[in-house]
Design a protein around this motif. Structure first.
Motif, PDB file in Angstrom:
ATOM      1  N   LEU A  17      -8.595 -15.084 -21.475  1.00 43.98           N
ATOM      2  CA  LEU A  17      -7.525 -15.445 -20.545  1.00 43.98           C
ATOM      3  C   LEU A  17      -7.355 -16.960 -20.549  1.00 43.98           C
ATOM      4  CD1 LEU A  17      -5.560 -14.489 -18.291  1.00 43.98           C
ATOM      5  CD2 LEU A  17      -7.411 -14.946 -16.686  1.00 43.98           C
ATOM      6  N   LEU A  18      -6.133 -17.437 -20.710  1.00 48.43           N
ATOM      7  CA  LEU A  18      -5.878 -18.877 -20.713  1.00 48.43           C
ATOM      8  C   LEU A  18      -5.770 -19.376 -19.282  1.00 48.43           C
ATOM      9  CD1 LEU A  18      -3.290 -19.210 -23.603  1.00 48.43           C
ATOM     10  CD2 LEU A  18      -5.737 -19.694 -23.654  1.00 48.43           C
ATOM     11  N   VAL A  19      -6.604 -20.353 -18.960  1.00 46.41           N
ATOM     12  CA  VAL A  19      -6.629 -20.932 -17.622  1.00 46.41           C
ATOM     13  C   VAL A  19      -6.591 -22.448 -17.728  1.00 46.41           C
ATOM     14  CG1 VAL A  19      -7.939 -18.982 -16.654  1.00 46.41           C
ATOM     15  CG2 VAL A  19      -9.167 -20.991 -17.505  1.00 46.41           C
ATOM     16  N   ALA A  20      -6.307 -23.089 -16.609  1.00 46.52           N
ATOM     17  CA  ALA A  20      -6.352 -24.544 -16.521  1.00 46.52           C
ATOM     18  C   ALA A  20      -7.324 -24.918 -15.416  1.00 46.52           C
ATOM     19  CB  ALA A  20      -4.966 -25.106 -16.210  1.00 46.52           C
ATOM     20  N   VAL A  21      -8.136 -25.925 -15.663  1.00 47.62           N
ATOM     21  CA  VAL A  21      -9.075 -26.434 -14.664  1.00 47.62           C
ATOM     22  C   VAL A  21      -8.341 -27.474 -13.829  1.00 47.62           C
ATOM     23  CG1 VAL A  21     -11.214 -27.710 -14.315  1.00 47.62           C
ATOM     24  CG2 VAL A  21     -11.063 -26.027 -16.150  1.00 47.62           C
ATOM     25  N   VAL A  22      -8.327 -27.284 -12.504  1.00 48.48           N
ATOM     26  CA  VAL A  22      -7.628 -28.228 -11.636  1.00 48.48           C
ATOM     27  C   VAL A  22      -8.571 -29.006 -10.728  1.00 48.48           C
ATOM     28  CG1 VAL A  22      -5.429 -26.998 -11.703  1.00 48.48           C
ATOM     29  CG2 VAL A  22      -7.087 -26.417  -9.950  1.00 48.48           C
ATOM     30  N   ASP A  23      -9.837 -28.592 -10.659  1.00 52.51           N
ATOM     31  CA  ASP A  23     -10.820 -29.309  -9.844  1.00 52.51           C
ATOM     32  C   ASP A  23     -12.211 -28.946 -10.337  1.00 52.51           C
ATOM     33  OD1 ASP A  23     -12.001 -30.855  -7.870  1.00 52.51           O
ATOM     34  OD2 ASP A  23     -11.495 -29.516  -6.218  1.00 52.51           O
ATOM     35  N   THR A  24     -13.149 -29.854 -10.203  1.00 55.42           N
ATOM     36  CA  THR A  24     -14.545 -29.566 -10.518  1.00 55.42           C
ATOM     37  C   THR A  24     -15.424 -30.167  -9.441  1.00 55.42           C
ATOM     38  OG1 THR A  24     -14.800 -31.550 -11.878  1.00 55.42           O
ATOM     39  CG2 THR A  24     -14.197 -29.519 -13.026  1.00 55.42           C
ATOM     40  N   ARG A  25     -16.569 -29.535  -9.222  1.00 58.46           N
ATOM     41  CA  ARG A  25     -17.583 -30.090  -8.325  1.00 58.46           C
ATOM     42  C   ARG A  25     -18.901 -29.382  -8.578  1.00 58.46           C
ATOM     43  NH1 ARG A  25     -14.741 -28.222  -2.784  1.00 58.46           N
ATOM     44  NH2 ARG A  25     -13.191 -29.514  -3.749  1.00 58.46           N
ATOM     45  N   ASP A  26     -19.959 -29.992  -8.149  1.00 57.71           N
ATOM     46  CA  ASP A  26     -21.279 -29.393  -8.289  1.00 57.71           C
ATOM     47  C   ASP A  26     -21.581 -28.546  -7.069  1.00 57.71           C
ATOM     48  OD1 ASP A  26     -21.604 -30.699 -10.678  1.00 57.71           O
ATOM     49  OD2 ASP A  26     -22.822 -32.309  -9.850  1.00 57.71           O
ATOM     50  N   ASP A  27     -22.269 -27.407  -7.300  1.00 53.68           N
ATOM     51  CA  ASP A  27     -22.657 -26.562  -6.173  1.00 53.68           C
ATOM     52  C   ASP A  27     -23.946 -27.107  -5.552  1.00 53.68           C
ATOM     53  OD1 ASP A  27     -24.810 -25.662  -7.733  1.00 53.68           O
ATOM     54  OD2 ASP A  27     -23.905 -23.716  -8.160  1.00 53.68           O
ATOM     55  N   ALA A  28     -24.493 -26.393  -4.586  1.00 51.23           N
ATOM     56  CA  ALA A  28     -25.682 -26.843  -3.866  1.00 51.23           C
ATOM     57  C   ALA A  28     -26.903 -26.989  -4.777  1.00 51.23           C
ATOM     58  CB  ALA A  28     -25.991 -25.872  -2.730  1.00 51.23           C
ATOM     59  N   ASN A  29     -26.878 -26.321  -5.932  1.00 50.80           N
ATOM     60  CA  ASN A  29     -27.994 -26.389  -6.878  1.00 50.80           C
ATOM     61  C   ASN A  29     -27.735 -27.371  -8.019  1.00 50.80           C
ATOM     62  OD1 ASN A  29     -29.516 -24.354  -5.517  1.00 50.80           O
ATOM     63  ND2 ASN A  29     -28.117 -22.842  -6.357  1.00 50.80           N
ATOM     64  N   GLY A  30     -26.646 -28.145  -7.929  1.00 45.99           N
ATOM     65  CA  GLY A  30     -26.335 -29.149  -8.937  1.00 45.99           C
ATOM     66  C   GLY A  30     -25.641 -28.606 -10.175  1.00 45.99           C
ATOM     67  N   ARG A  31     -25.204 -27.336 -10.148  1.00 50.78           N
ATOM     68  CA  ARG A  31     -24.498 -26.751 -11.292  1.00 50.78           C
ATOM     69  C   ARG A  31     -23.003 -27.019 -11.155  1.00 50.78           C
ATOM     70  NH1 ARG A  31     -27.719 -21.327 -10.360  1.00 50.78           N
ATOM     71  NH2 ARG A  31     -26.470 -21.604  -8.503  1.00 50.78           N
TER      72      ARG A  31
END
Length: 56
Positions: A17-31
């Motif tokens: 499925l073709l998607v676009a990333v519009v935001d990124t962040r790390d979760d509580a475990n640093g992933r």
């Protein structure tokens, strides 16, 4: 796919499925997590583990 970076799984998506990333962040475990939308029309999907996304 998740509603928030470290929440419960709400849906799965098919490979390819073709998607676009519009935001990124790390979760509580640093992933790294990415908020994705459908590339075709910008429909929001949710948060996925960043390493599951292949960029071309």
């Amino acid at each position: 796919m998740r509603a928030a970076p470290n929440s419960r799984i709400i849906q799965t998506l098919n490979n390819g499925l073709l998607v676009a990333v519009v935001d990124t962040r790390d979760d509580a475990n640093g992933r790294s997590r990415a908020f994705i939308v459908r590339a075709k029309d910008g429909r929001p999907f949710g948060w996925v583990f960043r390493e599951f996304i292949v960029c071309f």
